[in-house]
Design a protein around this motif. Structure first.
Motif, PDB file in Angstrom:
ATOM      1  N   LYS A 103       0.833  -1.208   0.000  1.00 58.12           N
ATOM      2  CA  LYS A 103       0.000   0.000   0.000  1.00 58.12           C
ATOM      3  C   LYS A 103       0.865   1.254   0.000  1.00 58.12           C
ATOM      4  CE  LYS A 103      -3.847   2.142   2.462  1.00 58.12           C
ATOM      5  NZ  LYS A 103      -4.784   2.030   3.625  1.00 58.12           N
ATOM      6  N   MET A 104       1.942   1.238   0.784  1.00 60.82           N
ATOM      7  CA  MET A 104       2.846   2.384   0.837  1.00 60.82           C
ATOM      8  C   MET A 104       3.525   2.609  -0.514  1.00 60.82           C
ATOM      9  SD  MET A 104       4.586   1.790   4.606  1.00 60.82           S
ATOM     10  CE  MET A 104       5.787   3.087   4.343  1.00 60.82           C
ATOM     11  N   GLU A 105       3.950   1.530  -1.165  1.00 61.23           N
ATOM     12  CA  GLU A 105       4.571   1.643  -2.479  1.00 61.23           C
ATOM     13  C   GLU A 105       3.606   2.229  -3.495  1.00 61.23           C
ATOM     14  OE1 GLU A 105       5.920  -2.241  -3.374  1.00 61.23           O
ATOM     15  OE2 GLU A 105       7.655  -2.173  -2.016  1.00 61.23           O
ATOM     16  N   GLU A 106       2.359   1.769  -3.432  1.00 63.21           N
ATOM     17  CA  GLU A 106       1.357   2.289  -4.354  1.00 63.21           C
ATOM     18  C   GLU A 106       1.081   3.770  -4.082  1.00 63.21           C
ATOM     19  OE1 GLU A 106      -1.983  -0.248  -3.805  1.00 63.21           O
ATOM     20  OE2 GLU A 106      -1.171  -1.875  -5.059  1.00 63.21           O
ATOM     21  N   GLU A 107       1.070   4.152  -2.792  1.00 62.60           N
ATOM     22  CA  GLU A 107       0.855   5.550  -2.437  1.00 62.60           C
ATOM     23  C   GLU A 107       2.022   6.412  -2.898  1.00 62.60           C
ATOM     24  OE1 GLU A 107      -1.098   8.868  -0.702  1.00 62.60           O
ATOM     25  OE2 GLU A 107      -1.753   6.848  -1.304  1.00 62.60           O
ATOM     26  N   GLU A 108       3.232   5.915  -2.733  1.00 58.46           N
ATOM     27  CA  GLU A 108       4.418   6.646  -3.188  1.00 58.46           C
ATOM     28  C   GLU A 108       4.402   6.797  -4.705  1.00 58.46           C
ATOM     29  OE1 GLU A 108       8.008   8.692  -2.455  1.00 58.46           O
ATOM     30  OE2 GLU A 108       6.487   7.908  -1.061  1.00 58.46           O
ATOM     31  N   LYS A 109       4.022   5.765  -5.369  1.00 61.04           N
ATOM     32  CA  LYS A 109       3.942   5.807  -6.830  1.00 61.04           C
ATOM     33  C   LYS A 109       2.889   6.813  -7.278  1.00 61.04           C
ATOM     34  CE  LYS A 109       3.417   2.736 -10.817  1.00 61.04           C
ATOM     35  NZ  LYS A 109       3.160   1.330 -11.245  1.00 61.04           N
ATOM     36  N   ARG A 110       1.775   6.855  -6.582  1.00 58.96           N
ATOM     37  CA  ARG A 110       0.705   7.800  -6.917  1.00 58.96           C
ATOM     38  C   ARG A 110       1.173   9.242  -6.700  1.00 58.96           C
ATOM     39  NH1 ARG A 110      -2.777  10.805  -4.383  1.00 58.96           N
ATOM     40  NH2 ARG A 110      -2.082  10.044  -2.342  1.00 58.96           N
ATOM     41  N   LYS A 111       1.883   9.494  -5.594  1.00 55.45           N
ATOM     42  CA  LYS A 111       2.374  10.839  -5.311  1.00 55.45           C
ATOM     43  C   LYS A 111       3.391  11.297  -6.363  1.00 55.45           C
ATOM     44  CE  LYS A 111       1.731  10.823  -0.281  1.00 55.45           C
ATOM     45  NZ  LYS A 111       2.410  10.908   1.040  1.00 55.45           N
TER      46      LYS A 111
END
Length: 228
Positions: free
Chosen positions: A36-44
Motif C-alpha cells: 500500500k505504501m509503495e502504491e501511495e508513493e507511486k501515486r504521489k
C-alpha cells in the motif's frame, strides 16, 4: 509395517501451532502495508510529475520569463523536475549547500546562464547583471594597470636611451656616437657591457676621456699634415 507407518507419519508436515499462525498473519499484514505504501508513493510521484509538467509548460509559454526558481525540495522531487525539464528542452541546475536547502532553477535555452551567474548561485548569492558587468570592467581595468606597471618597471630596469643625442651638444656627434657604441647593451649581462661594469668612472668622466682622445687624434692629424 508398524515402523514403516510411523516413519511416514513423522515425515508429514505437522499442523501449524497457534504461534505459527500468528507469525504468518503478521507477515501478511506487513506485506500488505508495504504494498500500500509503495502504491501511495507511486501515486504521489505521478501527481508531482503531472504538476511539474503543467508548470514547465506554462513557463515555456510565458515570454516574460527567462528563468524560474523553485522552493527547496527533496532528492526524488528534484530528480523528477530535472527529467521533466530535459524532456521539455530546458536547462536545469540544482543549488544549495545541504540537502535541506537544495532547490532547482530552470532556464530557457536562449537564456542559458553564464559561468559567472552559475558561480553566484553556487555561492548563495543573487545574480545582478549590472553589478556583474561593473565587476568585469573593474577586473579588466586592474589587469591593464598591472600590465602597464610591469612594462614601466621593465623599461626602468633596462632604459633604451640614445646617448648620441643626449651628449652630442657636449662632445660632438662623432664622439657621442663612440660613447653610444661603448655603452651598447650586452644581452648576456644586462644593459651595461661587462667591461663597463668594472669601470668605476662616471659617464661625464668617460665623456671627457673620449673628448681628449678625439682632440689628440686631431692634433696628430694636423702634425702629419704640416710635415707633409
Amino acid at each position: 509395517m508398524a515402523d514403516l507407518l510411523g516413519s511416514i507419519l513423522n515425515s508429514m508436515e505437522k499442523p501449524p501451532t497457534v504461534g505459527d499462525q500468528e507469525s504468518r498473519r503478521k507477515a501478511r499484514e506487513q506485506a500488505a502495508r508495504l504494498k500500500k505504501m509503495e502504491e501511495e508513493e507511486k501515486r504521489k510521484k505521478a501527481e508531482f510529475r503531472k504538476k511539474m509538467e503543467k508548470e514547465v509548460s506554462d513557463f515555456i509559454q510565458d515570454s516574460s520569463q527567462q528563468k524560474r526558481k523553485y522552493n527547496p525540495m527533496g532528492k526524488i522531487e528534484r530528480s523528477i523536475l530535472h527529467d521533466v525539464a530535459e524532456v521539455a528542452g530546458l536547462t536545469s541546475f540544482s543549488f544549495g549547500e545541504d540537502e535541506e536547502s537544495r532547490y532547482v532553477m530552470l532556464f530557457k535555452k536562449e537564456f542559458a546562464p553564464s559561468d559567472e551567474e552559475l558561480e553566484a548561485y553556487r555561492k548563495g548569492e543573487e545574480w545582478d547583471p549590472k553589478l556583474a558587468e561593473q565587476r568585469r570592467r573593474l577586473k579588466e581595468q586592474a589587469a591593464l594597470e598591472e600590465a602597464a606597471s610591469a612594462q614601466t618597471e621593465k623599461t626602468q630596469a633596462c632604459p633604451n636611451s640614445n646617448y648620441r643625442d643626449k651628449y652630442s651638444h657636449l662632445i660632438g656627434t662623432s664622439a657621442a656616437k663612440d660613447a653610444a657604441h661603448t655603452l651598447e647593451a650586452n644581452r648576456a649581462y644586462g644593459c651595461v657591457p661587462v667591461a663597463n661594469k668594472r669601470d668605476t668612472r662616471s659617464i661625464e668622466e668617460a665623456m671627457n676621456a673620449i673628448r681628449a682622445k678625439k682632440r689628440q687624434k686631431r692634433e696628430n692629424d694636423t702634425a702629419l699634415g704640416s710635415s707633409s
